[in-house]
Design a protein around this motif. Structure first.
Motif, PDB file in Angstrom:
ATOM      1  N   GLN A  32       0.859  -1.176   0.000  1.00 43.44           N
ATOM      2  CA  GLN A  32       0.000   0.000   0.000  1.00 43.44           C
ATOM      3  C   GLN A  32       0.897   1.228   0.000  1.00 43.44           C
ATOM      4  O   GLN A  32       2.005   1.189   0.522  1.00 43.44           O
ATOM      5  CB  GLN A  32      -0.907   0.057   1.238  1.00 43.44           C
ATOM      6  N   SER A  44      -5.497  10.873  -8.323  1.00 42.87           N
ATOM      7  CA  SER A  44      -6.528   9.842  -8.448  1.00 42.87           C
ATOM      8  C   SER A  44      -6.546   9.362  -9.884  1.00 42.87           C
ATOM      9  O   SER A  44      -6.057  10.035 -10.788  1.00 42.87           O
ATOM     10  CB  SER A  44      -7.902  10.398  -8.056  1.00 42.87           C
ATOM     11  N   THR A  46      -6.281   5.827 -12.727  1.00 49.85           N
ATOM     12  CA  THR A  46      -5.573   4.571 -12.958  1.00 49.85           C
ATOM     13  C   THR A  46      -4.250   4.893 -13.631  1.00 49.85           C
ATOM     14  O   THR A  46      -4.203   5.633 -14.611  1.00 49.85           O
ATOM     15  CB  THR A  46      -6.407   3.634 -13.845  1.00 49.85           C
ATOM     16  N   VAL A  70      -2.761   0.355 -11.685  1.00 55.42           N
ATOM     17  CA  VAL A  70      -3.115   0.598 -10.291  1.00 55.42           C
ATOM     18  C   VAL A  70      -4.195   1.680 -10.215  1.00 55.42           C
ATOM     19  O   VAL A  70      -4.056   2.748 -10.791  1.00 55.42           O
ATOM     20  CB  VAL A  70      -1.868   1.041  -9.491  1.00 55.42           C
ATOM     21  N   THR A  71      -5.255   1.365  -9.470  1.00 46.97           N
ATOM     22  CA  THR A  71      -6.300   2.349  -9.212  1.00 46.97           C
ATOM     23  C   THR A  71      -5.900   3.156  -7.982  1.00 46.97           C
ATOM     24  O   THR A  71      -5.632   2.589  -6.923  1.00 46.97           O
ATOM     25  CB  THR A  71      -7.659   1.663  -8.980  1.00 46.97           C
ATOM     26  N   ILE A  72      -5.859   4.473  -8.146  1.00 47.31           N
ATOM     27  CA  ILE A  72      -5.425   5.372  -7.072  1.00 47.31           C
ATOM     28  C   ILE A  72      -6.613   6.261  -6.704  1.00 47.31           C
ATOM     29  O   ILE A  72      -7.219   6.887  -7.576  1.00 47.31           O
ATOM     30  CB  ILE A  72      -4.234   6.232  -7.529  1.00 47.31           C
ATOM     31  N   PHE A  77      -3.243   3.801  -2.767  1.00 53.92           N
ATOM     32  CA  PHE A  77      -3.366   2.611  -3.604  1.00 53.92           C
ATOM     33  C   PHE A  77      -3.010   1.371  -2.795  1.00 53.92           C
ATOM     34  O   PHE A  77      -2.357   1.441  -1.758  1.00 53.92           O
ATOM     35  CB  PHE A  77      -2.462   2.704  -4.846  1.00 53.92           C
TER      36      PHE A  77
END
Length: 97
Positions: A32, A44, A46, A70-72, A77
């Motif tokens: 994380q 924010s 991807t 990665v989705t932020i 994340f």
């Protein structure tokens, strides 16, 4: 004959010890973190992120790489490393080469 037997016993002991050490290591790692832009503001969306493990603390060569989308969310994340490219075999091979 004794020398050959001693060599076999030492080799077998090392093989068993190595396999038990590897068995205790996780195959995947949770990671994380927080990502910000150059102004320090959380981002924010991807992003494609490359995660790497190197053979030394500074410089060196990457012994393992995994690229994930990665989705932020508000800078935060969470990913599971090793879910795409197993990390343990690459790192153990690099350690013993």
């Amino acid at each position: 004959m004794r020398r050959r037997m001693l060599f076999f016993v030492i080799f077998a002991t090392l093989a068993i010890a190595s396999s038990s050490i590897a068995a205790d290591l996780p195959e995947i790692l949770n990671c994380q973190g927080t990502l910000t832009d150059n102004a320090g503001q959380p981002i924010s969306g991807t992003r494609q992120v490359a995660f790497k493990i190197y053979d030394v603390a500074s410089g060196g060569s990457a012994v393992w790489t995994e690229i994930q989308n990665v989705t932020i969310t508000e800078g935060r994340f969470s990913v599971v490393l090793g879910s795409i490219a197993p990390w343990m075999p690459a790192c153990l091979a690099a350690k013993h080469s």
